[in-house]
Design a protein around this motif. Structure first.
Motif, short mmCIF file in Angstrom:
data_model
loop_
_atom_site.label_atom_id
_atom_site.label_comp_id
_atom_site.label_asym_id
_atom_site.label_seq_id
_atom_site.Cartn_x
_atom_site.Cartn_y
_atom_site.Cartn_z
N LEU A 66 0.74 -1.37 0.10
CA LEU A 66 0.18 -0.09 -0.13
C LEU A 66 0.91 1.16 0.11
N SER A 67 1.93 1.32 0.73
CA SER A 67 2.84 2.30 0.68
C SER A 67 3.41 2.57 -0.65
N LEU A 121 11.70 6.67 0.66
CA LEU A 121 10.53 7.37 1.03
C LEU A 121 11.16 8.91 1.48
N VAL A 122 12.31 8.94 2.04
CA VAL A 122 12.79 10.30 2.25
C VAL A 122 13.07 11.26 1.10
N LYS A 123 13.15 10.54 0.08
CA LYS A 123 13.31 11.31 -1.30
C LYS A 123 11.90 12.09 -1.74
N PHE A 177 -1.11 8.96 3.09
CA PHE A 177 -1.29 7.45 3.06
C PHE A 177 0.06 6.73 3.05
N ILE A 178 1.15 7.33 2.44
CA ILE A 178 2.45 6.66 2.69
C ILE A 178 2.73 6.87 4.25
N VAL A 179 2.80 8.09 4.57
CA VAL A 179 2.98 8.37 6.27
C VAL A 179 2.51 7.37 6.84
N PHE A 231 7.24 13.91 13.26
CA PHE A 231 8.00 14.63 12.41
C PHE A 231 7.42 14.73 11.03
N SER A 232 6.82 13.66 10.88
CA SER A 232 6.12 13.45 9.41
C SER A 232 4.88 14.54 9.56
N ALA A 233 4.31 14.62 10.89
CA ALA A 233 3.14 15.53 10.82
C ALA A 233 3.37 16.88 10.90
#
Lengths: 608, 301, 189
Positions: free
Chosen positions: A108-109, A234-236, A131-133, A155-157
């Protein structure tokens, strides 16, 4: 023609299929991740490069698609990392508490990645971003620690909310959620605010200073096969946001004439430089190989941001190419460490040693990965760093050049540490006889990634030609490329020539070596000890506090940022306690009273 | 292509012969400084060939492979060196960054092989070598960035030609502060005395070289001679205006190397953290000041 | 072609030629590992520094046995140091030579009746050159090195071959003096 929508739906469906099959047999679910991610990657790459991706939408509500070179660049690269890493899943799936959920979330990610990069609508992008987060947030605690997920989410938030506010501001200006319209419409003070918000979002995703503390916690504690996805792919996402901010928005800011660079861009570059330096310094002193690589990701994220902030086409090209080479290198390095972690049960360098004796292929994969990561020819990292150097020197940025070179030389230090402490040296007695080379299915992706590291270093023009298309799409002049050569601003590079020269050098050295008398083979315990007899491997293996002399110089200053977040956390907790004290006491009537007051206050102007 | 590759190998061989002779002569000179007779000028050749003729001990495949990679990487780097304006193998491709990073392949090979020997002293030596590199390379690179920004080319032979052009001074005169930094960095790069923490024979038993004997040590000696050749000729080309012909090159080369060994003869050794602190205190500051005044203020003599 | 008189060299002859060339380099570049156990070591600093300058013969001190050609035993050897000497000798790369300084290495010297000291070094490792005297003066030390060079030239410095060929005999002597070690760790040897 292949419809993006169809791909997205297939990916989502295969996620649920993986869950169901994972309930039956955990390995089946993991195999579905391989098939699904390979399918998504290969169809994206094949139809993408033949320009035959279809953007029509017929089933999904609200979703619209567009195909850009920029989005395709990111999507193909990230799904490639997903596809490679998925080969590790069957071997690790037995360790997880919820194997079915792992397989599902993994796919899903990846489906989210398709959504983010191929949409032309900000809200859809934000939806898939979240969705990824969320999917990755539930993947991380399947590893060692639940706290890692909290830190990652916090941090993602920050990044997500910053992005959301920026989107709303652009919606105000443009009147629609269209990405291109929104970015074009924004101007004046709003442009500056949006710029700052997008940069905050990019920093948070990319783990750049000062929003970096989640990187080592999340990367270090995530499940072994998910760390390479986090770091390589993902960090990209942060880099994607950074491109939107740095290239597509031009806030009116004071232009520093001496540097020929807007102040806003220069400030971003300064923070990127600080990320490089702090990431390097922190990576040098890690004991856990995965945390070391996580901090190295922070440093490399700094390189990418720095390259984008310079605003020249060679810098952009270097930044994009660095995304590719770093993803390949860090993916291979993380996979090699994951293989070691699986075979030995630990990734701490002080507990390991002499792994090379039994895992030579893994060692070679790691070696190639770190040569690329340290920016040494003939691997890809050299080319991208060379391009970034060209851009930095072209602007004459002395302080940033010092930071860039610090990161570059410093990377020799930290990448060498796992090589020496973990792979080389004496085999520890507790692993003797039980340690084996990783299974073939794990060697496949590692070898493919190593091959890619080599190809990116020898024939970079294959990739740079595509990157040129991205750059032209972003409105810049393309980088001049020959058949094998790359034209920089102050020099020309021929990677193939360097590789041939290196090959000839090695052949000469090998001939000298082979012609001379054969050496006597001795064991690793038979070393010079000033005549002392030492029989225990632990005493002979130098792996603890590897860089002690240089660590001593700054070890008192390593926790400032963590302390800051800690005190912030305490403040938030205190605030929460205050709120609890006033609102959520054990008398419900008080809570109801306050809620009524607040609702009343909110509706004051409109209804009451 | 193949022809210039052969040419390049020739340059590497030339560099080996040249530096080994110059180093031998310098051993004689330091002998004279200490009121000794000193060894023969070709003593270094004897040492290397003797080592190649011995039967060595090997600690496994990575130990041997690292040595091959080290020598191979350094030969490859030396192939790109412009000796004089006409004596060079790859006219447009002698980019500075090739030297800065291709040389690291050799270093990495040696470090890997040393750590592969399983001797803790070797790992400590490698650690010190890398730490020293982190110390001296940053100021040096900042100076080089200044030079490249001023001239607009990063080709070593291009930089030499730029200095030879009428009206331009050698960079040792044009950028005097930068030249001081470059000399200090060159001393550290060559492992000369105040900065040779990573060899330190009495302290860590010659560091990375502790487990080598026989052909591996001989090959590493060849590698080191070529490394020194690369570093000194880079300095000659970057700061002393390169050379129009081979004779001038030899004179400049000999002068630079001899001056450095004379300086190193009167120094004792720093501790490793002293090296780092020293380079981050003065040379880095000087290099940045030089960069600022040269690029932004345009003060170039 | 009858004029060419070159006969085919056999493999052994070729090897010998190479060996002689190697010997030239080896005798002109002797690196020492100084095993300074006794008082004779005090004669080495003048031999190395400006008074006698050993470096003009191509000699010099080295840090580890792997790099060294000569094992220089200067003086008496107690049983504890003998064990380490043998370990060090076996770590050296071939060809390797041993030089014994002082009468202690020849016959025990003034320690000949000590229970803790061995008398004849030759019983445990092969010695190529002895320098007699208690202690030998520096000229004698230098002369010893020149003797070693001559011995290498005339192929008589074959101690390392002798050690390899008669390893059992040396091993037996070593065990007879030192005894077997039962526990192999850092404290028992």
């Amino acid at each position: 023609m292949a419809s993006i929508e169809l791909l997205l739906i297939i990916a989502l469906a295969s996620g649920f299929l993986a869950y169901l099959l994972g309930r039956v047999n955990r390995v089946y679910g993991a195999i579905v991740t391989i098939v699904s991610s390979m399918f998504v990657f290969s169809s994206l790459a094949y139809f993408g490069f033949t320009d035959s991706l279809d953007t029509t939408v017929s089933i999904l509500p609200y979703v619209t698609f567009q195909v850009t070179y920029l989005g395709m660049f990111f999507a193909v690269m990230i799904t490639f990392i997903y596809a490679m890493v998925s080969f590790f899943n069957p071997m690790f799936i037995k360790d997880y508490k919820y194997p079915g959920a792992y397989s599902m979330l993994y796919i899903l990610s990846m489906a989210g990645v398709i959504g983010v990069f191929f949409t032309d609508n900000f809200m859809v992008m934000f939806f898939f971003f979240e969705f990824i987060v969320w999917t990755s947030m539930f993947l991380i605690p399947l590893g060692h620690s639940r706290k890692a997920a909290v830190s990652y989410y916090a941090f993602s938030a920050v990044g997500s909310f910053a992005l959301l506010f920026a989107i709303f501001m652009m919606r105000e200006a443009a009147g629609s959620f269209g990405i291109n319209a929104g970015l074009a419409a924004i101007s004046g003070t709003n442009a500056i605010v949006v710029f700052i918000l997008l940069i905050v979002s990019a920093f948070a995703k990319l783990g750049a200073f000062p929003l970096h503390t989640w990187l080592p916690i999340a990367h270090g504690n995530a499940p072994h096969p998910f760390s390479p996805v986090l770091s390589g792919a993902l960090v990209k996402l942060g880099a994607f946001v950074a491109v939107m901010a740095l290239i597509k928005i031009t806030p009116n800011s004071y232009v520093i004439v001496a540097l020929d660079l807007p102040l806003a861009q220069y400030l971003v570059a300064i923070f990127a430089g600080l990320s490089i330096v702090f990431g390097t310094l922190m990576a040098i002193r890690q004991d856990d190989a995965k945390k070391l690589l996580a901090y190295s990701s922070m440093s490399h994220g700094g390189y990418i941001l720095l390259a984008f902030s310079l605003g020249s086409s060679i810098g952009l090209s270097g930044g994009f190419y660095h995304i590719v080479t770093h993803a390949l290198a860090t993916g291979a390095a993380f996979l090699a460490i994951a293989a070691v972690g699986r075979q030995t049960g630990t990734t701490k360098m002080s507990e390991l040693g002499g792994v090379i004796q039994k895992m030579p292929v893994t060692y070679v994969v790691y070696l190639i990965a770190i040569i690329s990561m340290a920016g040494i020819p003939p691997m890809g990292g050299f080319i991208s760093k060379w391009l970034i150097f060209q851009a930095v020197i072209d602007k004459g940025l002395i302080l940033l050049a010092a930071a860039v070179f610090f990161g570059s030389i410093g990377s020799f230090l930290y990448v060498f540490r796992p090589l020496a402490a973990l792979f080389l040296g004496q085999e520890k007695p507790q692993f003797k006889g039980i340690l084996k080379e990783a299974p073939v299915i794990m060697l496949i992706p590692m070898i493919v990634l190593s091959g890619m590291n080599l190809v990116t270093g020898i024939f970079p023009n294959i990739f740079l030609q595509f990157i040129n298309k991205v750059i032209v799409e972003l409105g810049m002049a393309p980088v001049v490329l020959g058949t094998y050569t790359i034209q920089g601003t102050n020099g020309i590079l021929d990677p193939l020539q360097i590789t041939i020269a290196f090959g000839i050098g090695v052949v000469i050295a090998f001939i000298i070596f082979i012609l001379l008398k054969k050496s006597k083979q001795v064991g690793l315990m038979d070393t010079y000890t000033a005549g002392n007899f030492i029989y225990s491997e632990e005493l002979m293996h130098y792996s603890v506090d590897f860089y002690a002399p240089i660590e001593r110089l700054y070890e008192k200053h390593t926790t400032h940022v963590q302390d800051m977040y800690k005190s912030l956390e305490n403040k938030v907790k205190e605030f929460g306690n205050v709120v609890k004290y006033f609102f959520f006491t054990n008398k419900p009537e008080i809570t109801v009273f306050w809620i009524l007051i607040i609702i009343g206050a909110l509706l004051w102007g409109d209804l009451l | 292509m193949m022809l210039s590759m052969l040419y390049g190998v020739g340059i590497a061989f030339f560099g080996f012969v040249l530096h080994t002779s110059v180093a031998g002569i310098n051993r004689k000179i330091s002998g004279r400084l200490q009121k000794r007779y000193g060894p023969k000028w070709y003593q270094e050749f004897l040492d290397i060939f003797k080592l190649l003729s011995k039967r060595a001990t090997s600690h496994g495949w990575i130990f041997d492979f690292g040595v091959i990679m080290a020598l191979g990487g350094i030969i490859a780097t030396a192939m790109f060196i412009p000796v004089t304006n006409n004596f060079l193998a790859f006219p447009d491709f002698d980019n500075f960054f090739i030297f800065a990073y291709l040389i690291a392949v050799g270093m990495l090979g040696m470090a890997m092989s040393a750590s592969g020997s399983g001797n803790p002293l070797a790992s400590i030596g490698v650690m010190r070598a890398l730490t020293t590199m982190l110390a001296y390379d940053i100021p040096y690179m900042v100076v080089i960035v200044t030079i490249i920004k001023l001239t607009g080319t990063s080709s070593i032979s291009g930089l030499a030609l730029y200095q030879q052009a009428a009206g331009n001074n050698w960079f040792i005169v044009a950028l005097p502060l930068g030249a001081i930094v470059a000399v200090l960095a060159l001393m550290a790069g060559l492992g000369k005395k105040p900065f040779e923490t990573y060899i330190a024979p009495a302290e860590i038993a010659s560091g990375p070289l502790v487990e080598y004997g026989g052909k591996q040590l001989g090959m590493l000696f060849i590698m080191m001679e070529i490394t020194h050749f690369i570093e000194v000729s880079l300095f000659v080309n970057l700061f002393l205006g390169g050379a129009e012909n081979i004779f001038i090159f030899l004179v400049k080369y000999f002068a630079v190397y001899t001056a450095l060994s004379l300086i190193s003869n009167v120094y004792a050794r720093f501790k490793i953290d002293q090296v780092v602190l020293f380079f981050y205190k003065w040379p880095l500051l000087i290099a940045i000041v030089q960069g600022f005044i040269a690029i932004y203020l345009g003060w170039v003599i | 072609m009858k004029s060419t008189k070159f006969s085919e060299l056999s493999q052994e002859q070729v090897d010998r030629k190479w060996w002689e060339i190697g010997d030239f380099f080896r005798r002109n570049s002797l690196w020492m590992l100084m095993y300074c156990t006794g008082c004779c070591a005090i004669e080495l600093p003048p031999a190395m520094t400006s008074a006698y300058d050993m470096e003009r013969l191509g000699m010099g001190p080295m840090a580890t046995p792997r790099q060294a050609d000569i094992l220089l035993v200067s003086g008496y050897l107690s049983l504890k140091t003998l064990r380490r000497l043998i370990y060090t000798y076996e770590q050296m790369s071939e060809p390797k030579y041993v030089v014994g300084l002082g009468s202690c290495t020849i016959n025990g010297g003034i320690y000949h009746d000590s229970h803790a000291v061995i008398n004849q070094l030759d019983q445990y490792v092969p010695v190529d050159v002895y320098v007699a005297g208690c202690m030998p003066n520096t000229e004698a030390v230098m002369n010893g090195f020149v003797d070693l060079m001559d011995a290498i030239k005339h192929k008589t410095a074959n101690g390392w071959k002798k050690y390899r060929d008669n390893y059992d005999w040396y091993r037996q002597n070593q065990i007879a003096s030192l005894g077997e070690v039962e526990v192999h760790d850092e404290f028992h040897e």
